[in-house]
Design a protein around this motif. Structure first.
Motif, mmCIF file in Angstrom:
data_model
loop_
_atom_site.group_PDB
_atom_site.id
_atom_site.type_symbol
_atom_site.label_atom_id
_atom_site.label_comp_id
_atom_site.label_asym_id
_atom_site.label_seq_id
_atom_site.Cartn_x
_atom_site.Cartn_y
_atom_site.Cartn_z
ATOM 1 N N HIS A 22 44.191 17.166 4.670
ATOM 2 C CA HIS A 22 43.796 16.168 5.660
ATOM 3 C C HIS A 22 44.550 16.333 6.970
ATOM 4 O O HIS A 22 44.024 15.996 8.021
ATOM 5 C CB HIS A 22 43.998 14.761 5.087
ATOM 6 C CG HIS A 22 42.966 14.411 4.070
ATOM 7 N ND1 HIS A 22 43.155 13.468 3.103
ATOM 8 C CD2 HIS A 22 41.736 14.903 3.863
ATOM 9 C CE1 HIS A 22 42.077 13.401 2.348
ATOM 10 N NE2 HIS A 22 41.208 14.266 2.787
ATOM 11 N N MET A 37 36.593 9.029 0.798
ATOM 12 C CA MET A 37 36.121 9.775 -0.385
ATOM 13 C C MET A 37 37.264 9.999 -1.378
ATOM 14 O O MET A 37 37.052 9.969 -2.583
ATOM 15 C CB MET A 37 35.517 11.123 0.020
ATOM 16 C CG MET A 37 34.084 11.041 0.457
ATOM 17 S SD MET A 37 33.002 10.439 -0.885
ATOM 18 C CE MET A 37 31.702 9.694 0.088
ATOM 19 N N SER A 89 35.365 19.864 7.745
ATOM 20 C CA SER A 89 34.408 18.970 7.086
ATOM 21 C C SER A 89 33.404 19.739 6.238
ATOM 22 O O SER A 89 32.984 20.832 6.584
ATOM 23 C CB SER A 89 33.659 18.151 8.141
ATOM 24 O OG SER A 89 32.666 17.368 7.516
ATOM 25 N N LYS A 90 33.021 19.103 5.133
ATOM 26 C CA LYS A 90 31.996 19.684 4.261
ATOM 27 C C LYS A 90 30.697 18.893 4.374
ATOM 28 O O LYS A 90 29.776 19.088 3.584
ATOM 29 C CB LYS A 90 32.483 19.686 2.813
ATOM 30 C CG LYS A 90 33.604 20.682 2.582
ATOM 31 C CD LYS A 90 33.937 20.756 1.111
ATOM 32 C CE LYS A 90 34.849 21.947 0.845
ATOM 33 N NZ LYS A 90 35.264 21.990 -0.553
ATOM 34 N N CYS A 135 27.513 10.253 -7.543
ATOM 35 C CA CYS A 135 28.366 11.148 -6.725
ATOM 36 C C CYS A 135 27.635 12.479 -6.554
ATOM 37 O O CYS A 135 27.493 12.994 -5.443
ATOM 38 C CB CYS A 135 29.697 11.483 -7.405
ATOM 39 S SG CYS A 135 30.639 10.131 -8.101
ATOM 40 N N CYS A 138 24.458 12.644 -4.303
ATOM 41 C CA CYS A 138 24.695 12.667 -2.851
ATOM 42 C C CYS A 138 25.321 13.989 -2.422
ATOM 43 O O CYS A 138 24.915 14.578 -1.430
ATOM 44 C CB CYS A 138 25.570 11.492 -2.427
ATOM 45 S SG CYS A 138 25.604 11.293 -0.632
ATOM 46 N N HIS A 139 26.303 14.468 -3.188
ATOM 47 C CA HIS A 139 26.964 15.736 -2.818
ATOM 48 C C HIS A 139 25.967 16.887 -2.809
ATOM 49 O O HIS A 139 26.026 17.750 -1.937
ATOM 50 C CB HIS A 139 28.107 16.041 -3.788
ATOM 51 C CG HIS A 139 29.268 15.102 -3.649
ATOM 52 N ND1 HIS A 139 30.225 14.947 -4.619
ATOM 53 C CD2 HIS A 139 29.615 14.256 -2.640
ATOM 54 C CE1 HIS A 139 31.115 14.048 -4.217
ATOM 55 N NE2 HIS A 139 30.769 13.602 -3.029
HETATM 56 C C1 HEC Z 1 26.329 8.690 -0.053
HETATM 57 C C2 HEC Z 1 26.808 10.017 -0.331
HETATM 58 C C3 HEC Z 1 28.025 10.226 -1.181
HETATM 59 C C4 HEC Z 1 28.347 9.600 -2.373
HETATM 60 C C5 HEC Z 1 27.564 8.543 -3.131
HETATM 61 C C6 HEC Z 1 29.614 10.183 -2.781
HETATM 62 N N1 HEC Z 1 30.036 11.116 -1.878
HETATM 63 FE FE1 HEC Z 1 31.783 12.162 -1.958
HETATM 64 N N2 HEC Z 1 31.336 13.054 -0.167
HETATM 65 C C7 HEC Z 1 30.159 12.892 0.534
HETATM 66 C C8 HEC Z 1 30.186 13.731 1.713
HETATM 67 C C9 HEC Z 1 29.073 13.850 2.748
HETATM 68 C C10 HEC Z 1 31.423 14.412 1.703
HETATM 69 C C11 HEC Z 1 31.956 15.412 2.750
HETATM 70 C C12 HEC Z 1 32.727 14.651 3.839
HETATM 71 C C13 HEC Z 1 33.314 15.573 4.877
HETATM 72 O O1 HEC Z 1 33.886 16.616 4.505
HETATM 73 O O2 HEC Z 1 33.209 15.253 6.081
HETATM 74 C C14 HEC Z 1 32.118 13.962 0.503
HETATM 75 C C15 HEC Z 1 33.391 14.386 0.129
HETATM 76 C C16 HEC Z 1 34.008 14.062 -1.058
HETATM 77 C C17 HEC Z 1 35.311 14.543 -1.458
HETATM 78 C C18 HEC Z 1 36.214 15.475 -0.644
HETATM 79 C C19 HEC Z 1 37.101 14.612 0.271
HETATM 80 C C20 HEC Z 1 38.061 15.433 1.108
HETATM 81 O O3 HEC Z 1 39.256 15.113 1.118
HETATM 82 O O4 HEC Z 1 37.641 16.390 1.762
HETATM 83 C C21 HEC Z 1 35.571 14.014 -2.695
HETATM 84 C C22 HEC Z 1 36.810 14.219 -3.534
HETATM 85 C C23 HEC Z 1 34.431 13.187 -3.056
HETATM 86 N N3 HEC Z 1 33.504 13.235 -2.039
HETATM 87 C C24 HEC Z 1 34.326 12.481 -4.240
HETATM 88 C C25 HEC Z 1 33.279 11.620 -4.555
HETATM 89 C C26 HEC Z 1 33.157 10.913 -5.817
HETATM 90 C C27 HEC Z 1 34.122 11.024 -6.997
HETATM 91 C C28 HEC Z 1 32.025 10.156 -5.725
HETATM 92 C C29 HEC Z 1 31.444 9.197 -6.743
HETATM 93 C C30 HEC Z 1 32.331 8.269 -7.423
HETATM 94 C C31 HEC Z 1 31.428 10.414 -4.406
HETATM 95 N N4 HEC Z 1 32.215 11.313 -3.750
HETATM 96 C C32 HEC Z 1 30.274 9.831 -3.960
HETATM 97 C C33 HEC Z 1 29.116 12.063 0.208
HETATM 98 C C34 HEC Z 1 29.085 11.193 -0.896
#
Ligand code: HEC
Length: 145
Positions: A22, A37, A89-90, A135, A138-139
């Motif tokens: 970060h 997240m 960012s991802k 999770c 969305c990912h």
């Molecule tokens: C509505 C969409 C969405 C949902 C639902 C979601 N995520 Fe994500 N998540 C994302 C996106 C988009 C990113 C990338 C953000 C970025 O890198 O800018 C991300 C990134 C992350 C990361 C990486 C963070 C970092 O430090 O770079 C983690 C860990 C993660 N998500 C865990 C989870 C978990 C566990 C759940 C469910 C309990 C979840 N996410 C639900 C969209 C979502």
């Protein structure tokens, strides 16, 4: 004892790794959404760990983790609404091209987290599956692998 020290060191190192990742993010908007997240990951790890028998079941801790997860899920739309990027960012640009669908995914997580009953190990086991699926859903669509 030696084993304990080793495990603790490894734990501290991996935590430091997260903080370092970060620290490389210069855009504060992106950093905030990544931290959101991480909060989501942490609370889901508590519930998932209990479901898998890796974390001792504790109804109070489960309830706190669930509350954190519901609260954090509710913050996803506001955290991602600004169309901001950072080299670290991802997030995929598809988020902002399909904003309504992205919000539906966020709402799905909030609903699944809210539906989990933290009062017993059995209901936690039943509740983590739909959360994990939201999770992944969305990912799959909105995050690079
Ligand atoms: C509505 C969409 C969405 C949902 C639902 C979601 N995520 Fe994500 N998540 C994302 C996106 C988009 C990113 C990338 C953000 C970025 O890198 O800018 C991300 C990134 C992350 C990361 C990486 C963070 C970092 O430090 O770079 C983690 C860990 C993660 N998500 C865990 C989870 C978990 C566990 C759940 C469910 C309990 C979840 N996410 C639900 C969209 C979502």
């Amino acid at each position: 004892m030696k084993h304990f020290i080793l495990t603790t060191t490894i734990g501290a190192l991996s935590l430091a790794g997260v903080a370092f990742a970060h620290a490389e993010v210069s855009n504060p908007v992106v950093k905030d959404r990544m931290e959101l997240m991480d909060t989501i990951r942490g609370s889901f790890a508590t519930l998932g760990g209990m479901a898998q028998g890796k974390v001792d079941f504790d109804a109070e801790k489960a309830s706190a983790a669930q509350a954190t997860l519901v609260e954090a899920a509710a913050k996803i739309p506001a955290a991602f609404e600004p169309n901001e990027m950072d080299p670290e960012s991802k997030a995929l640009p598809a988020i902002w091209d399909n904003w309504d669908d992205f919000v539906i995914h966020a709402t799905a997580l909030e609903g699944a987290a809210d539906a989990l009953d933290p009062s017993s190990l059995d209901t936690i086991k039943a509740g983590v599956g739909p959360i994990g699926a939201s999770c992944g859903g969305c990912h799959q669509a909105y995050r690079t692998k």
